[in-house]
Design an enzyme around this catalytic site. Structure first.
Site, short mmCIF file in Angstrom:
data_model
loop_
_atom_site.label_atom_id
_atom_site.label_comp_id
_atom_site.label_asym_id
_atom_site.label_seq_id
_atom_site.Cartn_x
_atom_site.Cartn_y
_atom_site.Cartn_z
N GLU A 42 0.85 -1.20 0.00
CA GLU A 42 0.00 0.00 0.00
C GLU A 42 0.89 1.26 0.00
OE1 GLU A 42 -1.87 0.70 3.74
OE2 GLU A 42 -2.11 2.79 3.13
N ASP A 46 0.69 3.85 -3.22
CA ASP A 46 0.33 5.26 -3.05
C ASP A 46 1.17 6.15 -3.97
OD1 ASP A 46 -0.70 7.54 -1.28
OD2 ASP A 46 1.46 7.73 -1.01
N ASP A 114 -7.06 0.92 0.67
CA ASP A 114 -5.69 0.44 0.90
C ASP A 114 -5.37 -0.76 0.00
OD1 ASP A 114 -5.56 2.37 2.81
OD2 ASP A 114 -5.57 1.02 4.53
N GLU A 117 -4.66 0.32 -3.55
CA GLU A 117 -3.28 0.82 -3.71
C GLU A 117 -2.29 -0.35 -3.71
OE1 GLU A 117 -3.13 5.33 -2.04
OE2 GLU A 117 -2.99 3.78 -0.51
#
Lengths: 225, 225
Positions: A42, A46, A114, A117
């Site tokens: 995650e 991002d 999450d 990502e």
């Protein structure tokens, strides 16, 4: 695992990466101690998401920095990512701990965002930036389209916000003329930046004509692309 | 322009990109109206910086997500970017408005940090991700080295912070033995995670032996890499 890969639209060479991306910490902690959860992915996802969106917005619009930053933030916020995750039923494929599962974890926005990502990072690690970009843009382009429709409904406000970033610049709307009988009037309005005409529009009310003039100005400035 | 390219370590095919990266808004507004300033490049550079740093940290450490996020934030903060900019005397090459220049703009942290991000984006647009990565890592690797030296001075605290992310895990330090005469004692200490030994160290005080044990544990866990 094949179903979710079809929905993602990418088939992994290294299936472990996909497995990790789908593993929530509650599963790693409770169910299968010591297994790896998706939190590190995650973290990486991002940034992959951010460069893909930034690159796209930089190259496909002429927006100034303030607009770019606001739009990027709204595209990568939890609400948007949750919607993207829902479009591929990501919740169905997540590995969750029992407690989390009973508490409705498969629909929890933060868990979905999450995991989305993490999936981006897994694609990036497995196949590089190109397939990761392709995956992200599938959602982002659709989202941008609906943003455009909402955000630019009020063209005057949009134009005002862009122009006021430069304090010296001033917008004005000038009525060029009216025509037709009282029950079917048409107004024509010109919008000017300082004293330069930058758009023209007509409508059944002054207000509507102003909106159309602002819309033309936005188009000519490259904002409605 | 050649001097700054030598200091950046990259020569641009498209010199306009470098010129834009060095152009502060005060110059674009005051000196040469209508010229393009570096704000959009800064927007893009922010994301290029982020993916380069995230990719590096993800692949070169075994840190958990919380640590990764903290470390990334400290590497890309204004203070760090200002220092990077100073290492290549970026301030000297900036195009600033007269007012900004007189107010010491060439040394202002926000101006330096923003321009540094703009340079990253300019390299990315001119040559792609590889030269941008190379440019960024030159500064980041050096910065990480000095971070390591500072952050891991207190090994016990560092180890504690890592372990307490998992509430069930408990650290303990166990004195295994002491040797030598009173004026030259040596202590040996073992650090345990739950009941498993994860590092051993010795020193002239218990405290020092514990630090050494924690250091060994961090090394074995891959944190000092």
């Amino acid at each position: 695992m094949n179903k979710i890969q079809d929905r993602i639209g990418y088939h992994f060479k290294n299936q472990n990466l996909l497995h990790t991306a789908l593993t929530h910490s509650s599963y790693a902690n409770e169910v299968k101690k010591g297994s790896v959860c998706n939190e590190r992915l995650e973290f990486l996802g991002d940034s992959v998401l951010s460069i893909v969106v930034s690159d796209y917005l930089y190259n496909h619009t002429k927006m100034p920095e303030g607009e770019l930053t606001r739009l990027r933030a709204s595209l990568v916020c939890e609400q948007s990512l949750r919607r993207f995750a829902e479009q591929i039923d990501l919740g169905e494929s997540l590995l969750l701990g029992k407690g989390e599962q009973q508490m409705g974890g498969r629909k929890r926005p933060s868990i979905l965002a999450d995991a989305f990502e993490a999936v981006i990072a897994a694609i990036y690690l497995d196949g590089g930036m190109d397939p990761a970009r392709e995956f992200v843009l599938r959602f982002v382009e659709k989202e941008l389209e609906s943003h455009r429709q909402k955000a630019f409904k009020d063209y005057k406000t949009a134009l005002q916000e862009i122009v006021q970033q430069n304090p010296e610049e001033k917008l004005s709307y000038v009525l060029l003329g009216e025509s037709g009988p009282d029950h079917d009037k048409r107004f024509t309005v010109e919008v000017r930046l300082n004293s330069n005409p930058i758009g023209k529009g007509s409508g059944r009310s002054k207000k509507n004509a102003e909106q159309q003039a602002a819309r033309e100005a936005l188009e000519l400035m490259g904002y409605s692309k």
